[in-house]
Scaffold this active site. Structure first.
Site, short mmCIF file in Angstrom:
data_model
loop_
_atom_site.label_atom_id
_atom_site.label_comp_id
_atom_site.label_asym_id
_atom_site.label_seq_id
_atom_site.Cartn_x
_atom_site.Cartn_y
_atom_site.Cartn_z
N GLU A 1 84.55 50.49 51.29
CA GLU A 1 83.85 50.82 52.54
C GLU A 1 84.26 49.87 53.66
O GLU A 1 84.15 48.65 53.52
CB GLU A 1 82.34 50.71 52.30
CG GLU A 1 81.50 51.36 53.34
CD GLU A 1 81.69 52.87 53.42
OE1 GLU A 1 81.76 53.38 54.54
OE2 GLU A 1 81.77 53.53 52.37
N ASP A 2 84.71 50.42 54.77
CA ASP A 2 84.98 49.66 56.00
C ASP A 2 85.97 48.51 55.80
O ASP A 2 85.79 47.41 56.33
CB ASP A 2 83.67 49.15 56.61
CG ASP A 2 82.89 50.30 57.27
OD1 ASP A 2 83.40 51.43 57.27
OD2 ASP A 2 81.79 50.07 57.77
N ASP B 1 85.31 56.09 51.29
CA ASP B 1 84.52 57.02 52.10
C ASP B 1 85.13 57.24 53.48
O ASP B 1 85.06 58.32 54.03
CB ASP B 1 83.08 56.51 52.22
CG ASP B 1 82.15 57.56 52.78
OD1 ASP B 1 82.29 58.73 52.38
OD2 ASP B 1 81.31 57.24 53.63
N ASP B 2 85.75 56.19 54.04
CA ASP B 2 86.35 56.32 55.38
C ASP B 2 87.55 57.26 55.36
O ASP B 2 87.78 57.99 56.32
CB ASP B 2 86.78 54.94 55.89
CG ASP B 2 85.62 53.96 55.90
OD1 ASP B 2 84.61 54.25 56.55
OD2 ASP B 2 85.70 52.92 55.22
N ARG C 1 86.31 45.88 59.13
CA ARG C 1 86.31 46.96 60.13
C ARG C 1 85.00 47.72 59.99
O ARG C 1 84.96 48.83 59.50
CB ARG C 1 87.52 47.89 59.90
CG ARG C 1 87.78 48.85 61.06
CD ARG C 1 88.57 50.05 60.59
NE ARG C 1 87.88 50.82 59.56
CZ ARG C 1 86.96 51.74 59.79
NH1 ARG C 1 86.58 52.03 61.01
NH2 ARG C 1 86.40 52.39 58.79
N ASN D 1 82.04 56.41 65.39
CA ASN D 1 80.71 55.78 65.32
C ASN D 1 80.78 54.35 65.85
O ASN D 1 81.84 53.76 65.82
CB ASN D 1 80.24 55.72 63.85
CG ASN D 1 79.81 57.07 63.33
OD1 ASN D 1 79.15 57.81 64.02
ND2 ASN D 1 80.21 57.39 62.12
N LYS E 1 74.51 52.37 52.57
CA LYS E 1 75.16 53.48 51.84
C LYS E 1 74.45 53.75 50.52
O LYS E 1 74.22 54.90 50.14
CB LYS E 1 76.62 53.14 51.56
CG LYS E 1 77.52 53.21 52.79
CD LYS E 1 78.13 54.59 52.92
CE LYS E 1 79.00 54.64 54.18
NZ LYS E 1 79.67 55.90 54.36
N TYR F 1 71.09 54.03 58.61
CA TYR F 1 72.55 54.21 58.63
C TYR F 1 72.97 54.24 60.09
O TYR F 1 72.29 53.70 60.96
CB TYR F 1 72.89 55.49 57.85
CG TYR F 1 74.35 55.64 57.51
CD1 TYR F 1 75.07 54.57 56.97
CD2 TYR F 1 75.02 56.84 57.72
CE1 TYR F 1 76.41 54.70 56.66
CE2 TYR F 1 76.36 56.98 57.40
CZ TYR F 1 77.04 55.91 56.88
OH TYR F 1 78.37 56.03 56.59
#
Length: 587
Positions: A278-279, A301-302, A188, A443, A206, A135
């Site tokens: 995600e992203d 999750d973000d 992203r 991150n 993930k 990760y």
């Protein structure tokens, strides 16, 4: 006449030609010219070499003598029999020889494709050492180079070419009982920007954590990348890029593709499949979550996972910094999906604690973006998700000026821009607070707003610090400070397990609050003595079981659970639902 690859004509081979080892060419493949079609026949019974090539059932040298006899493995393996523990010891020794993190990542991905149970055993037993490899931060580099290191697909790639037939594509996936899908469009990826189809490393990573940390079976997990093109010029020019070589599709065509995907998922896997976004870029992330949260079991999750893990850290940190949550003043640098998601969940928790309207609690929380502090006078130009955070105040351009004006007790970085918590900013926080709470969440490590060493040295060791990516312990004036990591991996695996085991049909904000409190409760006095506001990852499966139990309890309480009756002991039930990577004995 077309020739075979060795240069001789097909007729020269003769009708009784055999392939190596004297095995008859039953399907006529060696008689076919190169431009003729052949059928890719395969053996389906898992025995012999087929068994050794099946990652779910392969045990390598751990096959027992009786299993080698029963499954036609004699001679296909060296005579030694290893235990799973000895295999693990050997692999960890090999992994530690690699100096480059990406090489470790590739070695682990190879292991996952070769021996699934051993991969998860390794990850569970060595979670603190291997988490940064599978990760963040290493997965970021893996995504950047995904085209070059790509070997075999580990998830579904759904591109614009599949428009109109996404349901058929889902049916191509070999597993039918899917419980968790992690999907990205690659726009992203972490703080690295648009990586297009190469963002697949994120859903794969993930979901390996869903299994290792949350115990969701690997066969129930499906990584998906939606490929609508990329605006990354370097990728478009890269001959090894694995995605569509076109600019990103937006607008109605994009919306239609995502809509077809969401409906196909529900039709193929049912009401209770969890879809984790995600992203996605801000402009799509908020819209998709709002659009599908009332009709699907969806989670971002973000926005939500980050919010839940940060709230947990803040709740735990109150034991170190004092006062109640609503007595603190928050300043965020970064007003994207992470920043506004965290702010909203903190405001919701304050509202529940004080019984005051959430609008009132939002006034305790200030956000700054690249243009400065978000204030009422900027309202017209603000994106919709920033508008609730526009408070009455004169315009403030820099973070340092904002810290001096707002006098926050908590400074949160979610900007994706490294080194923005400068010495002046951190020292000002230290001058305003006995124990400033500083959260540098961006991150990967290179994008962190400040390092752990900077936070501790610039505050003379008084800061309570946590970051998004891992930092080593810091020595300052004879004392060792251990920085916490506000890693979403604390929350989403247990959160997902709680949804799956209760048969939840929708996600509710109260479930996120339950997850935050469940995590905060597991920080011990020994952890606090080291300055930690999160428990150690070495205990993550127990942490996840407790989070899953509290999330499931909230689902039952809200009437959103479909798996009835409710188990008497939800923690024990969560532990019983968890996948075990221990080898099974074969008949």
């Amino acid at each position: 006449m077309a020739s075979t690859r060795n240069g001789s004509s097909a007729l020269d081979m003769g009708k009784k030609s055999t392939v190596g080892g004297g095995v008859a060419d039953v399907y006529g493949e060696d008689h076919a010219t190169e431009d003729q079609l052949v059928t890719p026949w395969t053996v389906t019974v898992a025995s012999g070499s087929t068994l050794l090539r099946d990652p779910r059932h392969n045990k390598g040298l751990a096959f027992s003598e009786s299993e080698r006899d029963a499954h036609y493995l004699r001679g296909l393996l060296p005579p030694a029999c290893f235990t799973q523990e000895l295999q693990e010891k050997k692999l960890m020794h090999n992994l530690r020889q690699y100096e480059v993190p990406l090489q470790r990542y590739m070695a682990l991905m190879d292991l996952q494709e070769r021996n699934e149970r051993l991969f998860y055993k390794l990850l569970i037993d060595n979670v603190e050492e291997l988490l940064p490899v599978v990760y963040t931060p290493t997965v970021g580099e893996a995504c950047q180079k995904y085209g070059s290191i790509f070997r075999r697909p580990q998830g579904l790639f759904i591109s614009l070419k599949e428009k109109g037939k996404i349901l058929e594509v889902l049916k191509n996936w070999p597993e039918k009982n899917i419980q968790v899908i992690v999907v990205t469009d690659g726009e992203r990826i972490l703080g690295l920007g648009d990586l297009g189809a190469q963002g697949m490393g994120i859903p794969v990573g993930k979901l390996s954590l869903y299994t290792a940390l949350g115990g969701v079976r690997p066969s129930a997990c499906l990584p998906v990348t939606i490929d609508v093109g990329t605006n990354n010029e370097n990728l478009l020019k890269n001959e090894f890029y694995i995605g569509l070589k076109q600019r990103r599709t937006t607008g109605q065509e994009y919306a239609d593709l995502l809509d077809e995907f969401m409906h196909a998922v529900k039709k193929n896997y049912g009401e209770k499949v969890l879809v984790q976004f995600e992203d996605f870029a801000n402009h799509n992330a908020f819209h998709l979550l709002a659009k599908y949260s009332s009709s699907h079991l969806v989670f971002n999750d973000d926005i939500q996972g980050t919010a839940s893990v940060v709230l947990a850290g803040v709740i735990a940190a109150l034991k170190l910094v004092g006062r109640t949550l609503s007595e603190h003043t928050f300043l965020f640098l970064g007003a994207g999906e992470a920043g506004t998601g965290i702010a909203e969940l903190i405001a919701l928790e304050m509202s529940k604690q004080t019984k005051a309207p959430i609008e009132e609690m939002r006034k305790k929380i200030w956000l700054a973006d690249s243009k400065g502090l978000i204030v009422k006078s900027r309202m017209e130009s603000l994106q919709h998700f920033k508008k609730p955070w526009a408070h009455e105040h004169e315009p403030v351009k820099t973070l340092l000026e904002a810290v001096k004006a707002i006098k926050p007790t908590v400074l949160v970085g979610s900007s994706g821009v490294g080194r923005t918590f400068t010495k002046d900013v951190v020292e000002t926080m230290a001058s305003l607070n006995e124990k400033p709470l500083i959260l540098a969440l961006s991150n990967p490590t290179s994008q962190s707003e400040c390092t752990a060493e900077e936070a501790y040295s610039w505050t003379e060791g008084r800061a309570v610090f946590a970051s998004g990516s891992p930092f080593e312990p810091v020595e300052y004036e004879g004392k060792t400070y251990t920085p916490g990591q506000a890693n979403n991996a604390y929350i989403f695996p247990g959160f997902g397990l709680g949804l799956v085991m209760s048969g939840a049909i929708r996600v509710h904000d109260d479930m996120l609050l339950a997850a935050s409190h469940a995590l905060a409760k597991q920080v011990t006095d020994k952890n606090f003595e080291k300055g930690l506001i999160y428990p150690p990852f070495s205990n993550i499966r127990k942490i996840s079981a407790n989070i899953a139990a509290d999330v499931a309890a909230k689902a039952y309480e809200l009437g959103l659970a479909s798996r009835l009756p409710q188990p008497a002991d939800l923690v024990k039930y969560a532990e019983s639902c968890m996948y075990s990577p221990i080898y099974r004995d074969y008949r």
